[in-house]
Design an enzyme around this catalytic site. Structure first.
Site, PDB file in Angstrom:
ATOM      1  N   CYS A 196      63.424  44.239  41.550  1.00 26.41           N
ATOM      2  CA  CYS A 196      63.272  43.999  40.109  1.00 26.41           C
ATOM      3  C   CYS A 196      62.045  43.126  39.844  1.00 26.41           C
ATOM      4  O   CYS A 196      61.347  42.717  40.767  1.00 26.41           O
ATOM      5  CB  CYS A 196      64.522  43.331  39.532  1.00 26.41           C
ATOM      6  SG  CYS A 196      64.746  41.634  40.112  1.00 26.41           S
TER       7      CYS A 196
ATOM      8  N   CYS B 279      61.788  39.817  41.626  1.00 20.84           N
ATOM      9  CA  CYS B 279      61.273  39.920  43.007  1.00 20.84           C
ATOM     10  C   CYS B 279      59.748  39.885  42.992  1.00 20.84           C
ATOM     11  O   CYS B 279      59.121  39.207  43.819  1.00 20.84           O
ATOM     12  CB  CYS B 279      61.739  41.219  43.655  1.00 20.84           C
ATOM     13  SG  CYS B 279      63.516  41.357  43.842  1.00 20.84           S
TER      14      CYS B 279
ATOM     15  N   ASP C 159      22.266  51.264  24.029  1.00 26.66           N
ATOM     16  CA  ASP C 159      20.897  51.388  24.523  1.00 26.66           C
ATOM     17  C   ASP C 159      20.472  52.839  24.266  1.00 26.66           C
ATOM     18  O   ASP C 159      21.315  53.724  24.189  1.00 26.66           O
ATOM     19  CB  ASP C 159      20.880  51.067  26.026  1.00 26.66           C
ATOM     20  CG  ASP C 159      19.508  51.258  26.630  1.00 26.66           C
ATOM     21  OD1 ASP C 159      18.533  50.798  26.016  1.00 26.66           O
ATOM     22  OD2 ASP C 159      19.415  51.869  27.713  1.00 26.66           O
TER      23      ASP C 159
ATOM     24  N   ASP D 156      22.709  50.851  31.014  1.00 25.97           N
ATOM     25  CA  ASP D 156      22.696  51.399  32.375  1.00 25.97           C
ATOM     26  C   ASP D 156      23.087  50.368  33.420  1.00 25.97           C
ATOM     27  O   ASP D 156      23.100  50.652  34.613  1.00 25.97           O
ATOM     28  CB  ASP D 156      21.332  52.007  32.711  1.00 25.97           C
ATOM     29  CG  ASP D 156      20.207  50.980  32.663  1.00 25.97           C
ATOM     30  OD1 ASP D 156      20.503  49.769  32.608  1.00 25.97           O
ATOM     31  OD2 ASP D 156      19.040  51.386  32.691  1.00 25.97           O
TER      32      ASP D 156
ATOM     33  N   ASP E 205      19.772  46.237  31.256  1.00 25.24           N
ATOM     34  CA  ASP E 205      20.532  45.681  30.133  1.00 25.24           C
ATOM     35  C   ASP E 205      21.511  44.611  30.604  1.00 25.24           C
ATOM     36  O   ASP E 205      22.463  44.271  29.901  1.00 25.24           O
ATOM     37  CB  ASP E 205      21.321  46.798  29.428  1.00 25.24           C
ATOM     38  CG  ASP E 205      20.412  47.862  28.848  1.00 25.24           C
ATOM     39  OD1 ASP E 205      19.462  47.498  28.150  1.00 25.24           O
ATOM     40  OD2 ASP E 205      20.651  49.055  29.105  1.00 25.24           O
TER      41      ASP E 205
END
Length: 733
Positions: A13, A16, A423, A622, A626
């Site tokens: 559960c 745990c 961009d 990219d 950037d």
């Protein structure tokens, strides 16, 4: 620091999962640890010089659980263990119901018959010992270590009901002397176990379905390869391949490892990684990726990336880590899970005491039934499964759609984005300049196209590749040149057949005193207004041709911008190009906000200004030039094509060049976060309503008292309903 995704065993559960997480986090040398109960995995970041995986495993074993770390393929080992566990669970469930049904029938019609009571006791005991044994073993183990979990609740509730019933069978006169009926609840013990086992079986099946995406990705990895040693070819397991080995690939086979093509040529279907449907032509020296499919040709390749170092393995690892990460809202759930079982046990005791205080000994049976119902109906699993199952399905679906989301934080932030900064080059446009238009002034002279091709072959100008590609498509083959000169900032001059040929900008046209015809002048003006670069080609004082070169807008960019706008997101364009080019692209795509001639620092400043206006900003670029802006944005999104995915740069990576993945990723994020909130709402509401109902708060009003068997059915359904709700995302378009 190293990050590993390790399978966890023996969790029953959410409590745990919390116990394992706390155990690992407390170890020296461990930086972070996160357990995904839905996937049964531990994502741990640790310092290998201070602690090993084996040491982490020993600590987890001491806490009553286990990790799979010693095998070559831990996930395959976990799959095998999960399969065996599911089969055993199925056998236990069927066996429990085979005994629980006659037990329940005896309880409904013959509970007052002495012989039937002994038969019920035998059936209940058989269910508990043979089919529900794991609940008692795990419950005792956790009690010994001073902790409690779901098994504790099941073991406590069924044991109390059984022992009370056993007392009433053996010593019925105790209650008869007080004028009370000695009721038995053996059927409650047996049916509770049957219902809980049924719930766990359904839960396991649903969890398996939730993790199908990662299994699908792993299924792309070939199991064997044809290794070539001293000219001899042999089929070997993929684990035997090492960097530098020579591998043979036949037509129709999957490429087994990352590598470089040595001999031969073929077309390779890379759609499973890049999303691009058209096969890619491969020749000697080209890069190949594991999991992609060789189409027609046979070739040999040199392995450069094997095992976990292949692009496919990196994608699988990234999706696993993302599925194992936790959304910020999960932290609240974790805190609740840690105190859940002790609080429920306390509420059960309070329920028992309240019933006895109000009704005395006459209400003892009611007190006991209500206390047992409280223990049974409380379910930490529903809370524990609410977030991870939704994340597993959401991120798995994203990976199938070629969208890689780094973690749950990125997923949760992505749905909040209201402003996207794009961009231009490589994002909205193809990123590769091409010749779009050509105007010939004088093409009568033979071989002029070949001379242009030869001149551009020697040129280092960025536009040269576009002209080369166009010339080759038009049949140019190149030729010998007598002389070559690079004219910096203007173009190139070559000598062929005693004549001077030149290719370059307007300055070169004026240097050779060539003139434009009225038609050419008008054409050039139109191209420049459209933001295209113009290249002039001439011979001595004669202009031969004018070429327009442009970075074409992707076919799907316009539709992507429209979809983003419809989603209520404001789109901005930033580019280092001139204003004319930026304005043309913005107008063509319907982008109202744009800024041209910006440097990397300017992009970052632009994003900061938007954030200061209270906007949640995503930057799409990219991942390299950037990087400043990507780092500053609330969500960073990189465009990639499988081979150069900016996984370490961006929170989200769109693996194909199709910008339509951008609005799709935002839709998927919103759907997943909505599911998380729905799951948490129902999990909390279930416990908030179920526990008081089981305690008997409605009994004074309408005499309603929840039977423990119904409580166990409700508990089983709560976990399954949360997982099934998450699985709905698979079928949402």
């Amino acid at each position: 620091m190293e990050t590993k995704v390790v399978p966890v065993l023996d969790m029953s559960c959410a409590v745990c999962a919390s116990n394992v997480e706390q155990t690992v986090r407390g170890l020296a040398g461990v930086e972070t640890a996160s357990v995904n109960f839905a996937a049964n995995t531990l994502t741990v970041t640790y310092d290998p010089e201070r602690i090993t995986l084996q040491a982490i495993q020993e600590a987890v074993q001491a806490a009553g659980y286990d990790l799979v770390v010693e095998t070559e393929d831990p996930l395959a080992a976990q799959e095998e263990r999960t399969r065996k566990h599911y089969k055993q669970l199925k056998r236990n469930t069927v066996g429990a119901w085979c005994l629980a049904i006659p037990l329940a029938l005896l309880g409904m019609g013959f509970a007052d018959v002495a012989a039937a009571r002994w038969a019920m006791m035998g059936l209940a005991l058989a269910i508990m010992l043979f089919f529900g044994r794991t609940f008692y073993v795990a419950g005792l183990r956790h009690a010994w270590k001073g902790s409690a979990n779901m098994d504790t609740l099941v073991a406590l509730s069924t044991s109390i009901a059984f022992l009370f019933s056993l007392f009433n069978v053996v010593f019925p006169e105790f209650w008869l002397a007080k004028g009370l009926e000695p009721h038995v609840y053996f059927e409650a013990s047996g049916v509770i176990i049957a219902f809980v086992l049924t719930g766990k079986l359904m839960e396991e099946r649903a969890k398996n379905s939730a993790s199908s995406a990662i299994r699908g990705l792993m299924g792309l990895q070939p199991k064997t390869a044809h290794r070539v040693v001293d000219g001899e070819e042999s089929e070997v397991p993929i684990a035997w391949i090492r960097v530098g080995d020579i591998v043979s690939v036949r037509p129709g086979e999957q490429i087994p490892v990352d590598g470089t093509l040595l001999q031969g040529a073929s077309a390779v279907d890379e759609s499973m990684l890049s999303g691009e449907p058209i096969p890619v032509e491969k020749r000697a020296g080209d890069r190949l990726m594991a999991g992609t499919i060789n189409q027609k040709g046979a070739f040999t390749m040199e392995a450069t990336g094997v095992g976990s170092r292949t692009v496919l393995s990196q994608i699988v690892r990234m999706v696993q880590e993302a599925q194992g990460s936790k959304a910020p809202v999960q932290r609240i759930v974790d805190k609740i899970s840690r105190i859940f079982v002790p609080v429920v046990v306390l509420l059960s005791v309070v329920t028992f005491v309240c019933w006895l205080t109000i009704g005395g000994e006459a209400y003892f049976s009611y007190a006991l039934l209500s206390a047992v119902s409280v223990l049974v109906i409380a379910c930490p699993c529903a809370l524990g499964l609410a977030t991870p199952t939704a994340l597993m399905v959401g991120m798995g679906k994203a990976a199938e759609r070629h969208i890689l989301i780094k973690d749950a934080f990125a997923l949760e932030n992505l749905c909040k984005v209201n402003t996207i900064v794009l961009d231009k080059t490589g994002t909205l446009t193809e990123g590769v300049p091409v010749v779009t238009d050509v105007h010939w002034e004088d093409s009568a002279e033979t071989g002029v196209l070949d001379i242009l091709f030869a001149a551009e072959q020697k040129s280092e100008h960025p536009l040269a590749s576009a002209i080369l590609c166009w010339a080759e498509t038009n049949g140019a083959k190149g030729c010998a040149l007598d002389d070559f000169e690079s004219l910096t900032g203007r173009g190139v001059r070559v000598c062929a057949g005693g004549k001077n040929y030149w290719v370059g900008n307007r300055g070169l046209l004026e240097q050779f005193r060539a003139t434009l015809s009225a038609t050419a002048h008008q054409q050039v003006s139109e191209w420049q207004e459209m933001g295209k670069s113009v290249v002039y080609y001439g011979c001595d004082a004669r202009l031969l041709a004018v070429l327009a070169v442009s970075d074409r807008i992707k076919p799907t960019s316009g539709e992507a911008v429209r979809e983003l706008t419809e989603q209520g997101i404001e789109v901005h364009l930033l580019t280092g190009d001139g204003r004319q080019t930026a304005e043309r692209v913005a107008n063509e795509l319907g982008i109202r906000h744009f800024k041209a001639e910006v440097l990397p620092a300017d992009k970052e400043a632009y994003i900061v200004s938007l954030q200061q206006q209270g906007r949640c900003v995503a930057m799409v670029g990219d991942g390299i030039n950037d990087s400043q802006a990507l780092a500053r944005a609330d969500v960073s999104i990189a465009m990639g094509k499988g081979t150069d995915i900016a996984m370490d740069v961006a929170m989200v990576t769109l693996m194909t060049s199709d910008l339509l993945l951008l609005p799709e990723s935002i839709r998927l994020s919103r759907q997943t976060v909505r599911l998380i909130h729905q799951n948490l709402f129902w999990a909390f509401i279930y416990n908030m309503i179920g526990i008081p109902l089981a305690a008997g708060v409605l009994y004074p009003v309408n005499g309603l008292l929840l039977n423990p068997m119904l409580a166990s059915a409700a508990m089983a359904f709560s976990s399954v309903s949360v997982v099934l709700n998450s699985l709905r995302l698979k079928f949402i378009k």
